[in-house]
Design a protein around this motif. Sequence first.
Motif, PDB file in Angstrom:
ATOM      1  N   GLY A  64      -7.219  21.114 -15.164  1.00 49.58           N
ATOM      2  CA  GLY A  64      -7.857  21.793 -14.032  1.00 49.58           C
ATOM      3  C   GLY A  64      -8.355  20.817 -12.987  1.00 49.58           C
ATOM      4  N   LEU A  65      -8.976  19.730 -13.427  1.00 49.32           N
ATOM      5  CA  LEU A  65      -9.436  18.702 -12.487  1.00 49.32           C
ATOM      6  C   LEU A  65      -8.251  18.046 -11.784  1.00 49.32           C
ATOM      7  N   SER A  66      -7.174  17.835 -12.507  1.00 53.94           N
ATOM      8  CA  SER A  66      -5.982  17.222 -11.910  1.00 53.94           C
ATOM      9  C   SER A  66      -5.370  18.134 -10.848  1.00 53.94           C
ATOM     10  N   VAL A  67      -5.328  19.431 -11.128  1.00 56.07           N
ATOM     11  CA  VAL A  67      -4.805  20.381 -10.150  1.00 56.07           C
ATOM     12  C   VAL A  67      -5.699  20.388  -8.911  1.00 56.07           C
ATOM     13  N   ASN A  68      -7.009  20.319  -9.134  1.00 56.21           N
ATOM     14  CA  ASN A  68      -7.965  20.303  -8.024  1.00 56.21           C
ATOM     15  C   ASN A  68      -7.741  19.106  -7.100  1.00 56.21           C
ATOM     16  N   TRP A  69      -7.352  17.971  -7.660  1.00 55.76           N
ATOM     17  CA  TRP A  69      -7.159  16.754  -6.874  1.00 55.76           C
ATOM     18  C   TRP A  69      -5.729  16.560  -6.398  1.00 55.76           C
ATOM     19  N   ALA A  70      -4.822  17.445  -6.786  1.00 61.38           N
ATOM     20  CA  ALA A  70      -3.407  17.257  -6.444  1.00 61.38           C
ATOM     21  C   ALA A  70      -3.166  17.263  -4.934  1.00 61.38           C
ATOM     22  N   LEU A  71      -3.767  18.202  -4.218  1.00 63.78           N
ATOM     23  CA  LEU A  71      -3.540  18.285  -2.779  1.00 63.78           C
ATOM     24  C   LEU A  71      -4.051  17.051  -2.037  1.00 63.78           C
ATOM     25  N   PRO A  72      -5.273  16.565  -2.312  1.00 67.18           N
ATOM     26  CA  PRO A  72      -5.691  15.323  -1.647  1.00 67.18           C
ATOM     27  C   PRO A  72      -4.794  14.124  -1.983  1.00 67.18           C
ATOM     28  N   VAL A  73      -4.292  14.060  -3.204  1.00 66.39           N
ATOM     29  CA  VAL A  73      -3.402  12.958  -3.589  1.00 66.39           C
ATOM     30  C   VAL A  73      -2.119  13.015  -2.771  1.00 66.39           C
ATOM     31  N   HIS A 120       0.826  -1.202   0.000  1.00 62.90           N
ATOM     32  CA  HIS A 120       0.000   0.000   0.000  1.00 62.90           C
ATOM     33  C   HIS A 120       0.865   1.260   0.000  1.00 62.90           C
ATOM     34  N   ARG A 121       1.934   1.245   0.779  1.00 59.34           N
ATOM     35  CA  ARG A 121       2.841   2.399   0.819  1.00 59.34           C
ATOM     36  C   ARG A 121       3.528   2.614  -0.522  1.00 59.34           C
ATOM     37  N   TRP A 122       4.074   1.544  -1.085  1.00 60.46           N
ATOM     38  CA  TRP A 122       4.747   1.668  -2.384  1.00 60.46           C
ATOM     39  C   TRP A 122       3.771   2.114  -3.462  1.00 60.46           C
ATOM     40  N   ASN A 123       2.586   1.542  -3.463  1.00 57.89           N
ATOM     41  CA  ASN A 123       1.584   1.909  -4.452  1.00 57.89           C
ATOM     42  C   ASN A 123       1.205   3.383  -4.302  1.00 57.89           C
ATOM     43  N   SER A 124       1.041   3.827  -3.073  1.00 54.39           N
ATOM     44  CA  SER A 124       0.678   5.216  -2.821  1.00 54.39           C
ATOM     45  C   SER A 124       1.779   6.159  -3.305  1.00 54.39           C
ATOM     46  N   MET A 125       3.018   5.775  -3.066  1.00 52.11           N
ATOM     47  CA  MET A 125       4.139   6.592  -3.519  1.00 52.11           C
ATOM     48  C   MET A 125       4.158   6.682  -5.050  1.00 52.11           C
ATOM     49  N   TRP A 126       4.004   5.532  -5.715  1.00 50.59           N
ATOM     50  CA  TRP A 126       4.021   5.534  -7.177  1.00 50.59           C
ATOM     51  C   TRP A 126       2.813   6.255  -7.759  1.00 50.59           C
ATOM     52  N   PHE A 127       1.701   6.213  -7.044  1.00 55.86           N
ATOM     53  CA  PHE A 127       0.524   6.965  -7.486  1.00 55.86           C
ATOM     54  C   PHE A 127       0.837   8.458  -7.492  1.00 55.86           C
ATOM     55  N   SER A 128       1.441   8.962  -6.431  1.00 51.28           N
ATOM     56  CA  SER A 128       1.770  10.391  -6.379  1.00 51.28           C
ATOM     57  C   SER A 128       2.790  10.772  -7.444  1.00 51.28           C
ATOM     58  N   ILE A 129       3.800   9.944  -7.613  1.00 47.96           N
ATOM     59  CA  ILE A 129       4.827  10.242  -8.619  1.00 47.96           C
ATOM     60  C   ILE A 129       4.210  10.254 -10.016  1.00 47.96           C
ATOM     61  N   SER A 130       3.429   9.223 -10.322  1.00 45.65           N
ATOM     62  CA  SER A 130       2.811   9.173 -11.653  1.00 45.65           C
ATOM     63  C   SER A 130       1.798  10.291 -11.818  1.00 45.65           C
ATOM     64  N   TYR A 131       1.097  10.649 -10.756  1.00 46.15           N
ATOM     65  CA  TYR A 131       0.111  11.731 -10.819  1.00 46.15           C
ATOM     66  C   TYR A 131       0.791  13.050 -11.168  1.00 46.15           C
ATOM     67  N   CYS A 132       1.902  13.328 -10.485  1.00 40.16           N
ATOM     68  CA  CYS A 132       2.620  14.570 -10.771  1.00 40.16           C
ATOM     69  C   CYS A 132       3.175  14.575 -12.194  1.00 40.16           C
ATOM     70  N   ALA A 133       3.747  13.458 -12.603  1.00 38.31           N
ATOM     71  CA  ALA A 133       4.365  13.403 -13.933  1.00 38.31           C
ATOM     72  C   ALA A 133       3.338  13.343 -15.055  1.00 38.31           C
ATOM     73  N   LEU A 134       2.318  12.495 -14.896  1.00 39.81           N
ATOM     74  CA  LEU A 134       1.411  12.222 -16.006  1.00 39.81           C
ATOM     75  C   LEU A 134       0.117  13.032 -15.975  1.00 39.81           C
ATOM     76  N   ARG A 135      -0.028  13.871 -15.001  1.00 42.44           N
ATOM     77  CA  ARG A 135      -1.186  14.760 -14.981  1.00 42.44           C
ATOM     78  C   ARG A 135      -0.752  16.216 -14.825  1.00 42.44           C
ATOM     79  N   LEU A 136      -0.036  16.508 -13.762  1.00 43.07           N
ATOM     80  CA  LEU A 136       0.322  17.901 -13.499  1.00 43.07           C
ATOM     81  C   LEU A 136       1.382  18.432 -14.457  1.00 43.07           C
ATOM     82  N   MET A 137       2.250  17.571 -14.956  1.00 40.38           N
ATOM     83  CA  MET A 137       3.275  18.016 -15.900  1.00 40.38           C
ATOM     84  C   MET A 137       2.883  17.724 -17.351  1.00 40.38           C
ATOM     85  N   LEU A 138       2.232  16.590 -17.575  1.00 38.45           N
ATOM     86  CA  LEU A 138       1.932  16.172 -18.945  1.00 38.45           C
ATOM     87  C   LEU A 138       0.972  17.122 -19.658  1.00 38.45           C
ATOM     88  N   PHE A 139      -0.133  17.475 -19.020  1.00 42.20           N
ATOM     89  CA  PHE A 139      -1.147  18.278 -19.713  1.00 42.20           C
ATOM     90  C   PHE A 139      -0.640  19.643 -20.163  1.00 42.20           C
TER      91      PHE A 139
END
Length: 196
Positions: free
Chosen positions: A121-130, A63-82
């Motif tokens: 915009g939706l990704s930025v909105n969800w970034a803090l909870p992630v 769960h910890r590793w998955n959570s870490m990879w979720f945040s990393i992929s979220y930042c790379a593939l949502r906050l940076m990609l778009f």
Amino acid sequence: MLPLYLTHHAIVIVVYGLGTFRGRAHFWGAANALCEVTNCFCTVIELFACVSSEAKERWKTLHRWNSMWFSISYCALRLMLFPMVFLWYMNDVITHPDLSWAKVGNAERILYPLANLMVFGLSVNWALPVVRGTLRRLFGTEEQLAMAAETAAAAVANETAAAVAGRGEKESGEFDAPSSSARLYQRHTSLIKSAQ
């Protein structure tokens, strides 16, 4: 929030449908679709929400590793990609309008950038909870995170007030911190020391 999600999905379906039907902008659609990789990690997080506390404890490391990879992929593939894809698309439109802008219709000209910006915009909105969820999973309790957030908010408010008032450092070289943020900082550091 639900109407925004429904609108976003309707626009994305229309954009992908137009691309498929007209045979245009497949590269841009595929580039934006890379964001869906984050759903693999998000699904595991949602599965963990449905299991018993015993199973969560047994699979805590996963769960910890998955959570870490979720945040990393979220930042790379949502906050940076778009923004990158959007800027790349606009650069293509500006530098090669005969190969890009002239070959698409008005629907693609309007809906493609709109879909990209809406998902961003939706990704930025969800970034803090992630990020909060990942930090809670990796480093500690809700109380520690709340204290860290309080301390950070107080520090930002202090810096903002100092900038607006034109204050800087005292002549002695110490920062002029209000007593409330200093107390929050002391509480936060003592909480972290006690947790270690």
